[in-house]
Scaffold this active site. Structure first.
Site, PDB file in Angstrom:
ATOM      1  N   ASP A   1      24.943  48.293  26.975  1.00 36.97           N
ATOM      2  CA  ASP A   1      26.388  48.222  27.165  1.00 36.97           C
ATOM      3  C   ASP A   1      26.686  48.770  28.560  1.00 36.97           C
ATOM      4  OD1 ASP A   1      29.110  48.380  27.234  1.00 36.97           O
ATOM      5  OD2 ASP A   1      29.335  49.424  25.316  1.00 36.97           O
TER       6      ASP A   1
ATOM      7  N   SER B   1      32.456  37.901  42.185  1.00 33.15           N
ATOM      8  CA  SER B   1      33.896  38.141  42.169  1.00 33.15           C
ATOM      9  C   SER B   1      34.594  36.994  41.446  1.00 33.15           C
ATOM     10  CB  SER B   1      34.407  38.329  43.600  1.00 33.15           C
ATOM     11  OG  SER B   1      35.777  38.679  43.565  1.00 33.15           O
TER      12      SER B   1
ATOM     13  N   TYR C   1      42.447  42.385  36.152  1.00 39.79           N
ATOM     14  CA  TYR C   1      41.157  41.731  36.429  1.00 39.79           C
ATOM     15  C   TYR C   1      41.001  41.492  37.934  1.00 39.79           C
ATOM     16  CZ  TYR C   1      37.873  37.777  36.658  1.00 39.79           C
ATOM     17  OH  TYR C   1      36.835  36.938  36.974  1.00 39.79           O
TER      18      TYR C   1
ATOM     19  N   LYS D   1      38.255  42.953  40.753  1.00 40.61           N
ATOM     20  CA  LYS D   1      37.432  42.097  41.612  1.00 40.61           C
ATOM     21  C   LYS D   1      37.755  42.345  43.087  1.00 40.61           C
ATOM     22  CE  LYS D   1      35.160  39.785  38.395  1.00 40.61           C
ATOM     23  NZ  LYS D   1      33.698  39.892  38.237  1.00 40.61           N
TER      24      LYS D   1
HETATM   25  N1  LIG Z   1      34.441  31.680  33.707  1.00 38.23           N
HETATM   26  C1  LIG Z   1      35.297  31.722  34.713  1.00 38.23           C
HETATM   27  O1  LIG Z   1      36.257  30.942  34.755  1.00 38.23           O
HETATM   28  C2  LIG Z   1      35.089  32.696  35.855  1.00 38.23           C
HETATM   29  C3  LIG Z   1      35.822  32.486  37.029  1.00 38.23           C
HETATM   30  C4  LIG Z   1      35.652  33.362  38.092  1.00 38.23           C
HETATM   31  C5  LIG Z   1      34.769  34.419  37.982  1.00 38.23           C
HETATM   32  N2  LIG Z   1      34.071  34.600  36.835  1.00 38.23           N
HETATM   33  C6  LIG Z   1      33.168  35.750  36.771  1.00 38.23           C
HETATM   34  O2  LIG Z   1      31.872  35.323  36.423  1.00 38.23           O
HETATM   35  C7  LIG Z   1      31.184  36.380  35.764  1.00 38.23           C
HETATM   36  C8  LIG Z   1      30.535  35.829  34.506  1.00 38.23           C
HETATM   37  O3  LIG Z   1      31.548  35.391  33.625  1.00 38.23           O
HETATM   38  P1  LIG Z   1      31.341  34.158  32.629  1.00 38.23           P
HETATM   39  O4  LIG Z   1      32.397  33.182  32.933  1.00 38.23           O
HETATM   40  O5  LIG Z   1      29.942  33.709  32.623  1.00 38.23           O
HETATM   41  O6  LIG Z   1      31.763  34.858  31.257  1.00 38.23           O
HETATM   42  P2  LIG Z   1      31.002  35.067  29.883  1.00 38.23           P
HETATM   43  O7  LIG Z   1      30.345  33.828  29.426  1.00 38.23           O
HETATM   44  O8  LIG Z   1      32.010  35.723  29.007  1.00 38.23           O
HETATM   45  O9  LIG Z   1      29.850  36.104  30.269  1.00 38.23           O
HETATM   46  C9  LIG Z   1      30.091  37.478  30.407  1.00 38.23           C
HETATM   47  C10 LIG Z   1      28.775  38.194  30.269  1.00 38.23           C
HETATM   48  O10 LIG Z   1      29.008  39.601  30.424  1.00 38.23           O
HETATM   49  C11 LIG Z   1      28.416  40.266  29.323  1.00 38.23           C
HETATM   50  N3  LIG Z   1      29.152  41.506  29.052  1.00 38.23           N
HETATM   51  C12 LIG Z   1      30.479  41.653  28.834  1.00 38.23           C
HETATM   52  N4  LIG Z   1      30.769  42.935  28.611  1.00 38.23           N
HETATM   53  C13 LIG Z   1      29.600  43.621  28.692  1.00 38.23           C
HETATM   54  C14 LIG Z   1      29.245  44.983  28.543  1.00 38.23           C
HETATM   55  N5  LIG Z   1      30.153  45.915  28.235  1.00 38.23           N
HETATM   56  N6  LIG Z   1      27.943  45.317  28.694  1.00 38.23           N
HETATM   57  C15 LIG Z   1      27.017  44.382  28.968  1.00 38.23           C
HETATM   58  N7  LIG Z   1      27.293  43.082  29.130  1.00 38.23           N
HETATM   59  C16 LIG Z   1      28.568  42.713  28.977  1.00 38.23           C
HETATM   60  C17 LIG Z   1      28.473  39.282  28.180  1.00 38.23           C
HETATM   61  O11 LIG Z   1      27.456  39.526  27.237  1.00 38.23           O
HETATM   62  P3  LIG Z   1      27.572  40.347  25.871  1.00 38.23           P
HETATM   63  O12 LIG Z   1      28.895  40.002  25.231  1.00 38.23           O
HETATM   64  O13 LIG Z   1      26.389  39.865  25.107  1.00 38.23           O
HETATM   65  O14 LIG Z   1      27.465  41.795  26.247  1.00 38.23           O
HETATM   66  C18 LIG Z   1      28.145  37.986  28.918  1.00 38.23           C
HETATM   67  O15 LIG Z   1      26.754  37.864  29.067  1.00 38.23           O
HETATM   68  C19 LIG Z   1      32.226  37.479  35.507  1.00 38.23           C
HETATM   69  O16 LIG Z   1      32.082  38.490  36.463  1.00 38.23           O
HETATM   70  C20 LIG Z   1      33.543  36.768  35.705  1.00 38.23           C
HETATM   71  O17 LIG Z   1      34.544  37.638  36.144  1.00 38.23           O
HETATM   72  C21 LIG Z   1      34.209  33.765  35.763  1.00 38.23           C
END
Ligand SMILES: NC(=O)c1ccc[n+]([C@@H]2O[C@H](COP(=O)([O-])OP(=O)(O)OC[C@H]3O[C@@H](n4cnc5c(N)ncnc54)[C@H](OP(=O)(O)O)[C@@H]3O)[C@@H](O)[C@H]2O)c1
Length: 270
Positions: free
Chosen positions: A68, A146, A160, A164
């Site tokens: 975590d 980011s 959020y 970032k």
């Molecule tokens: N998707 C978008 O539209 C988007 C756009 C811009 C930027 N981003 C950025 O891209 C990055 C990845 O996001 P994603 O879209 O791939 O989202 P996602 O599918 O929700 O992935 C988030 C990851 O973070 C892990 N996580 C969350 N809280 C945690 C904690 N307390 N400890 C350890 N692991 C944790 C989750 O795994 P567990 O739940 O298994 O812990 C999961 O592997 C993030 O930084 C996000 O801000 C995403």
């Protein structure tokens, strides 16, 4: 141990945080396919195991760690565990991130603290733990993930975007202070991506609006690989995102006036 080649990925040890789904999972597979030894971490062991299996399709040396990342006190031990199990970390991808989609007038300081702890402080602590080894070895890459939330309009995602923005400013400082050390800090700036990120988390988060331009996580992972192979400070997953970012930076007043026009008085006046 020196890397097998001069490539910033092949033969390197790469640790990807938040790699049980979405961009982190796709990035782990892309790095494995490019010849890295990969460490992945998150909380859900079953989902991490799926990513390990996908990495193994590339015959990659891969290790998973359940942790975590919000538990900052645990991160020094976690970093030592990764080094013991996988070897010295050459490439750290601080990908973990959580949204908190709520109006600024409704979000509490405690909720903002939670967002800052995971999105900003966990990359800071993990970097602080792994950076001395990179400096000793004279080589390292730190990529912080980011969001276009800092480059477009932070509607309902001010906390959020603040986390970032802090990550971006810190990464810039890191990059500048590390000049000449062989260690480089970079920023990956994804826009909306088809992941679990937009799924409702708790009853009080508002749903994310649909985005027909949302990218596949593999496209963002390819952008990560390209960024690592460049000496650029920041990288985008689409030309449109780069253009939008430049547009806002060139004239924030005009950009936000346009956003306010789009949102309309019913939103801006209430
Ligand atoms: N998707 C978008 O539209 C988007 C756009 C811009 C930027 N981003 C950025 O891209 C990055 C990845 O996001 P994603 O879209 O791939 O989202 P996602 O599918 O929700 O992935 C988030 C990851 O973070 C892990 N996580 C969350 N809280 C945690 C904690 N307390 N400890 C350890 N692991 C944790 C989750 O795994 P567990 O739940 O298994 O812990 C999961 O592997 C993030 O930084 C996000 O801000 C995403």
């Amino acid at each position: 141990m020196p890397a097998a080649t001069d490539d910033p990925i092949t033969g390197r040890v790469a640790l990807v945080t938040g790699a049980s789904s979405g961009i982190g999972a796709a990035s782990a597979v892309a790095l494995a396919a490019t010849g890295a030894r990969v460490g992945i971490c998150a909380r859900r062991a079953d989902r991490l195991q799926e990513v390990v299996d996908r990495c193994h399709e590339h015959a990659a040396d891969v290790a998973m760690f359940t942790v975590d990342l919000a538990d900052l006190d645990r991160l020094p031990d976690f970093a030592r565990q990764v080094e013991a199990d996988l070897g010295a970390v050459d490439v750290l991808v601080n990908n973990v991130g959580v949204p908190k989609r709520r109006r600024m007038q409704d979000i509490t300081p405690s909720e903002i603290d939670d967002v800052m702890r995971i999105n900003f402080m966990s990359p800071v602590v993990l970097t602080t733990e792994l950076l001395p080894g990179m400096l000793d070895r004279g080589w390292g890459r730190i990529v912080n993930v980011s969001s276009m939330g800092t480059r477009s309009a932070a509607v309902r995602v001010g906390a959020y975007a603040a986390s970032k923005a802090a990550l971006e400013a810190w990464t810039e400082g890191l990059m500048l202070d590390l000049l000449g050390t062989g260690v480089m800090a970079q920023l990956l700036v994804p826009g909306t991506t088809k992941t679990e990120f937009a799924l409702p988390r708790g009853t009080d988060d508002e749903p994310f609006p649909p985005d027909s331009n949302a990218l596949e996580p593999e496209v963002v992972a390819d952008a990560l690989v390209a960024l690592l192979r460049s000496t650029d400070f920041e990288g985008f997953a689409s030309d449109d995102h780069a253009a939008l970012s430049a547009q806002k930076r060139s004239d924030p007043n005009a950009f936000l006036a346009m956003v306010r026009d789009v949102l309309g008085p019913s939103t801006t006046d209430k």
